[in-house]
Design a protein around this motif. Structure first.
Motif, short mmCIF file in Angstrom:
data_model
loop_
_atom_site.label_atom_id
_atom_site.label_comp_id
_atom_site.label_asym_id
_atom_site.label_seq_id
_atom_site.Cartn_x
_atom_site.Cartn_y
_atom_site.Cartn_z
N HIS B 402 0.85 -1.17 0.00
CA HIS B 402 0.00 0.00 0.00
C HIS B 402 0.90 1.22 0.00
N PRO B 403 0.57 2.25 -0.73
CA PRO B 403 1.49 3.39 -0.82
C PRO B 403 1.69 4.14 0.50
N CYS B 404 0.68 4.26 1.33
CA CYS B 404 0.90 5.09 2.52
C CYS B 404 0.78 4.34 3.85
N VAL B 405 0.22 3.11 3.85
CA VAL B 405 0.14 2.38 5.13
C VAL B 405 1.08 1.19 5.05
N ASP B 406 2.05 1.10 5.96
CA ASP B 406 2.99 -0.02 5.84
C ASP B 406 2.37 -1.30 6.38
N GLN B 407 3.06 -2.41 6.10
CA GLN B 407 2.44 -3.70 6.35
C GLN B 407 2.10 -3.94 7.84
N GLY B 408 3.05 -3.57 8.69
CA GLY B 408 2.81 -3.77 10.12
C GLY B 408 1.53 -3.08 10.55
N GLU B 409 1.39 -1.87 10.07
CA GLU B 409 0.21 -1.09 10.42
C GLU B 409 -1.05 -1.78 9.92
N ARG B 410 -0.99 -2.25 8.68
CA ARG B 410 -2.17 -2.89 8.08
C ARG B 410 -2.55 -4.15 8.85
N ILE B 411 -1.51 -4.91 9.23
CA ILE B 411 -1.79 -6.12 10.01
C ILE B 411 -2.49 -5.75 11.30
N ALA B 412 -1.96 -4.71 11.94
CA ALA B 412 -2.56 -4.29 13.21
C ALA B 412 -4.01 -3.86 13.02
N GLN B 413 -4.27 -3.14 11.92
CA GLN B 413 -5.64 -2.68 11.65
C GLN B 413 -6.60 -3.86 11.48
N VAL B 414 -6.17 -4.80 10.65
CA VAL B 414 -7.04 -5.94 10.39
C VAL B 414 -7.26 -6.74 11.67
N ARG B 415 -6.19 -6.89 12.41
CA ARG B 415 -6.31 -7.65 13.66
C ARG B 415 -7.31 -7.00 14.60
N SER B 416 -7.27 -5.67 14.65
CA SER B 416 -8.19 -5.05 15.60
C SER B 416 -9.62 -5.04 15.04
N LEU B 417 -9.77 -4.93 13.70
CA LEU B 417 -11.10 -4.96 13.09
C LEU B 417 -11.80 -6.29 13.38
N PHE B 418 -11.00 -7.38 13.23
CA PHE B 418 -11.58 -8.71 13.42
C PHE B 418 -11.38 -9.25 14.82
N LYS B 419 -10.91 -8.36 15.68
CA LYS B 419 -10.67 -8.74 17.09
C LYS B 419 -9.76 -9.96 17.20
N LEU B 420 -8.68 -9.96 16.45
CA LEU B 420 -7.70 -11.03 16.60
C LEU B 420 -6.66 -10.53 17.59
N HIS B 421 -6.78 -10.89 18.82
CA HIS B 421 -5.85 -10.35 19.81
C HIS B 421 -4.68 -11.28 20.02
N GLU B 422 -3.72 -10.75 20.78
CA GLU B 422 -2.49 -11.51 21.01
C GLU B 422 -2.79 -12.91 21.51
N GLU B 423 -3.71 -12.98 22.49
CA GLU B 423 -3.98 -14.29 23.11
C GLU B 423 -4.55 -15.24 22.06
N ASN B 424 -5.32 -14.65 21.12
CA ASN B 424 -6.01 -15.49 20.16
C ASN B 424 -5.07 -16.40 19.39
N CYS B 425 -3.86 -15.84 19.13
CA CYS B 425 -2.98 -16.62 18.29
C CYS B 425 -2.48 -17.86 19.02
N THR B 426 -2.31 -17.72 20.35
CA THR B 426 -1.85 -18.90 21.08
C THR B 426 -3.03 -19.74 21.53
N LEU B 427 -4.16 -19.09 21.70
CA LEU B 427 -5.31 -19.83 22.22
C LEU B 427 -6.27 -20.21 21.09
N SER B 428 -5.84 -20.02 19.85
CA SER B 428 -6.78 -20.23 18.75
C SER B 428 -7.35 -21.64 18.77
#
Lengths: 267, 437
Positions: B402-428
């Motif tokens: 994306h020209p103005c939003v870097d990948q880390g930021e985008r990942i963070a956005q999507v994670r918060s939109l879909f409520k994928l929190h830190e715990e989710n990844c280990t507790l999935s």
């Protein structure tokens, strides 16, 4: 009755001393509580023993060897408790209780027989002179114990070994304060004891010649030693090692005077 | 596309001699080097720390190899040769970098293990980086985490209390001499981190006054300011002995600066009040004979080490505990980092949506009476097709640059939109079974 009281308090002192020593090695606070309790009970029983003995004998029990040494031990115990109540000196109880225990041992070995008071000792000055002197000596004994602990701790600090004793002995400052405190109480009492002794002697001997026996000579020497120490300490600013050494030397003189008193008896 | 690598470059007191460290230290403050690093295009975020014992450079980037050389050249060119830099510098990546930073913040990597100064220095350095907006999301998170790790180590272990330190020894000895350090006056002769730390500890224990004696008065005044003390010249040293109780000496002088005769004169004026000398300097500043005087106690650095040895066992236990905490926290952080990467995020997103589909199908299908196996299959297919269509754009947004939003930021956005929190990844795994029920 009185014999039993003496034995029980002796046993309590033994228990307290043993617990204090065990505590000294193990540093377990439960042991310290036992030791403190034991020591306190022992001193209480000892007090009752001296009172009972007073009524049994009909005079202040400070005449025979047994009585004098036991009274000395009792005074040390009480002096120790008196300022323990004001401030604490780490592990001082271990050394003080040992001293009390040794004196009690000597007292228990001496004859416990009640001897009637010789006529020349029958005076109101007997309890005053004897108890003041002995209580004074008790403070000086504590000062000497503190002095000994000071020398031990100072050696640890100077030789930079930091071994077993280093962590267990109190700070130099605390020991120096203890020395200061005990001597500034003990010395006036000792002086007062000598003054009452002089008055008493004048009463008995009247205008007769002064009897210079070894006991009187030694008590003069002792007094001079302490007077010198007081002067050096408070005027010249002596402290620490020298003051401690001097305290121990002077206390040896106290013990010698005591020895002459016990052997020679009072005239 | 891979996510950024965390790179940590640095020198510390363990590997690098003072002579080199001095040259590498960022003496001119953080602003200028932070500004200069902006020139390097490949850096996503960066952070600098410079103390007397260490220089640490932390950054995130795509090509660690190339960036490492560029950063070092930019910061240290002209100060030392490339070879020297290469020999003295250590370089960690990802997990190792995280662990190293946590070790630093919790003072396990310090010269004086357990001292607390480093945390303050770290916070100060981070303040500069965030003011100049040079850090990025990962570095922010990493630094904040390192502060909380340090706090955890401090509260859960005794490492700070019985610090492996000269300061600790100095306080311990001072207590055996003076009983109570309150109201005692301290004189610092010369300057150096260890001496300053020892002084700081003594002040922390209640020592009242502080006098700083130094060859250059200016340096003395600077230090005196820090301790709210007074500055004097080195030539006043002997006179000042009357006014102080504790002397910490660490000058760079090659000869002794104080002799028995001078101290013995001062002791007369002090009327025997005890004096406690600590000689941290190598070679020594104080005549060893001084220790022979009554009421004067002199310890050099080896003597202090003996005191420290006394409770080594206890300290080792604490250090083990502290290291365990650091490892635990590094693992947690790395798990978080992993969760921030593209692949796990996509996987998680899929899993979450699939789980929703399955729940809804399980609820609806039993209610539909008399439908054939074939019909059932097609309903299932429809559900997953809807889910797939809905996920298409978010997935696309994640994957393509994306020209103005870097990948880390985008990942963070999507994670918060879909409520994928830190715990989710280990507790999935767990949440999946919960959804099934």
């Amino acid at each position: 009755m009185s014999y039993l009281l003496f034995q029980i308090s002796f046993a309590c002192y033994l228990l307290a001393t043993a617990a204090y020593f065990y505590f000294f090695f193990k540093q377990d606070s439960l042991l310290r509580r036992i030791a403190r309790g034991g020591f306190f009970v022992a001193a209480g029983l000892h007090t009752i023993y001296i009172l009972v003995r007073y009524f049994e004998a009909g005079h202040t029990p400070i005449t025979s060897i047994h009585e004098t040494v036991s009274f000395f031990a009792w005074s040390i115990a009480c002096c120790y408790l008196s300022f323990r109540w004001r401030y604490t000196v780490k592990n001082f109880g271990t050394f003080a209780s040992l001293m009390v225990f040794i004196l009690m041992l000597i007292a228990s070995l001496a004859s416990r027989e009640i001897v009637p008071l010789p006529p020349n000792l029958q005076s109101w000055l007997l309890p005053v002179h004897a108890s003041i002197s002995i209580v004074g000596d008790a403070f000086l004994a504590l000062a000497a114990i503190g002095g000994g602990m000071y020398l031990l701790q100072e050696r640890e600090l100077k030789q930079k070994r930091f071994g077993f004793l280093f962590s267990r002995l109190p700070s130099l400052e605390a020991l120096d304060k203890l020395n200061n405190h005990c001597i500034s109480i003990g010395f006036p009492l000792m002086t007062l004891g000598m003054v009452t002794g002089y008055i008493w002697a004048r009463q008995i001997w009247g205008g007769q010649d002064w009897h210079w026996d070894s006991k009187i000579v030694w008590s003069m020497i002792t007094w001079l030693l302490y007077a010198g120490l007081m002067h050096q300490r408070f005027v010249m600013g002596w402290r620490g090692r020298r003051a401690s050494l001097m305290t121990i030397v002077a206390f040896c003189a106290v013990l010698l005077t005591f020895w002459f008193l016990l052997v020679g008896g009072h005239k | 596309m891979r996510s950024d690598t965390i790179v940590l470059l640095g020198v510390n007191h363990k590997k690098t001699p003072l002579a080199v460290r001095e040259k590498l230290a960022l003496t001119g403050g953080y602003e200028e080097p932070l500004e200069r690093l902006r020139q390097i295009k490949g850096l996503n975020g960066y952070f600098l720390l410079s103390t007397c014992n260490r220089v640490e450079i932390l950054f995130t980037c795509q090509q660690p190899e190339a960036m490492r050389i560029e950063v070092l050249d930019l910061l240290f060119a002209g100060k030392v040769t490339r070879e020297e830099v290469r020999d003295s510098i250590y370089s960690y990546e990802n997990e190792e970098a995280v662990q190293h930073l946590f070790m630093v913040s919790s003072s396990l990597d310090s010269m004086i293990v357990g001292e607390s100064q480093i945390l303050g220095q770290l916070k100060e350095a981070f303040r500069h980086a965030s003011e100049q907006k040079t850090s990025c999301q990962v570095i922010n998170k990493l630094l904040h985490k390192s502060f909380s790790v340090a706090k955890r180590v401090r509260t859960e272990t005794q490492i700070g209390a019985s610090a492996v330190s000269i300061s600790y020894a100095a306080v311990e000895l001072g207590r055996k001499i003076f009983g109570d350090l309150r109201g005692k006056r301290v004189m610092l002769v010369g300057a150096g981190e260890m001496a300053e730390l020892a002084a700081e500890h003594l002040v922390g224990q209640g020592a009242a006054d502080m006098i700083v004696a130094n060859r250059t008065l200016e340096r003395a005044m600077k230090l005196a300011d820090r301790f709210n003390g007074r500055a004097v010249g080195l030539d006043e040293l002997v006179e000042q002995l009357v006014n102080v109780d504790i002397i910490i000496s660490s000058t760079g002088a090659s000869d002794l600066i104080l002799f028995k005769k001078e101290v013995s004169g001062a002791m007369r004026k002090r009327r025997g009040q005890p004096l406690f000398f600590i000689d941290i300097a190598v070679p020594r500043d104080l005549d060893p004979e001084i220790n022979k005087l009554d009421n004067v106690f002199l310890y050099d650095i080896d003597d202090l080490n003996n005191v420290v040895e006394m409770n080594r066992e206890q300290r080792d236990k604490e250090a083990v505990k502290a290291r365990r905490i650091v490892e635990e926290e590094s693992l947690k952080f790395n798990r978080w980092i992993d969760s921030q990467e593209l692949t796990p995020t996509i996987k998680e997103l899929r899993q979450t949506v699939d789980a929703i589909c399955r729940t809804e199908l399980a609820r609806t299908l039993p209610r539909l009476n008399g439908i054939s196996k074939k019909e059932q299959k097609s309903i299932e297919r429809m559900a997953s097709a809807i889910a797939g269509k809905i996920l298409h754009n978010p997935m696309q947004y994640l994957k393509t640059d994306h020209p103005c939003v870097d990948q880390g930021e985008r990942i963070a956005q999507v994670r918060s939109l879909f409520k994928l929190h830190e715990e989710n990844c280990t507790l999935s795994q767990k949440s999946q079974t919960r959804d099934d029920e």
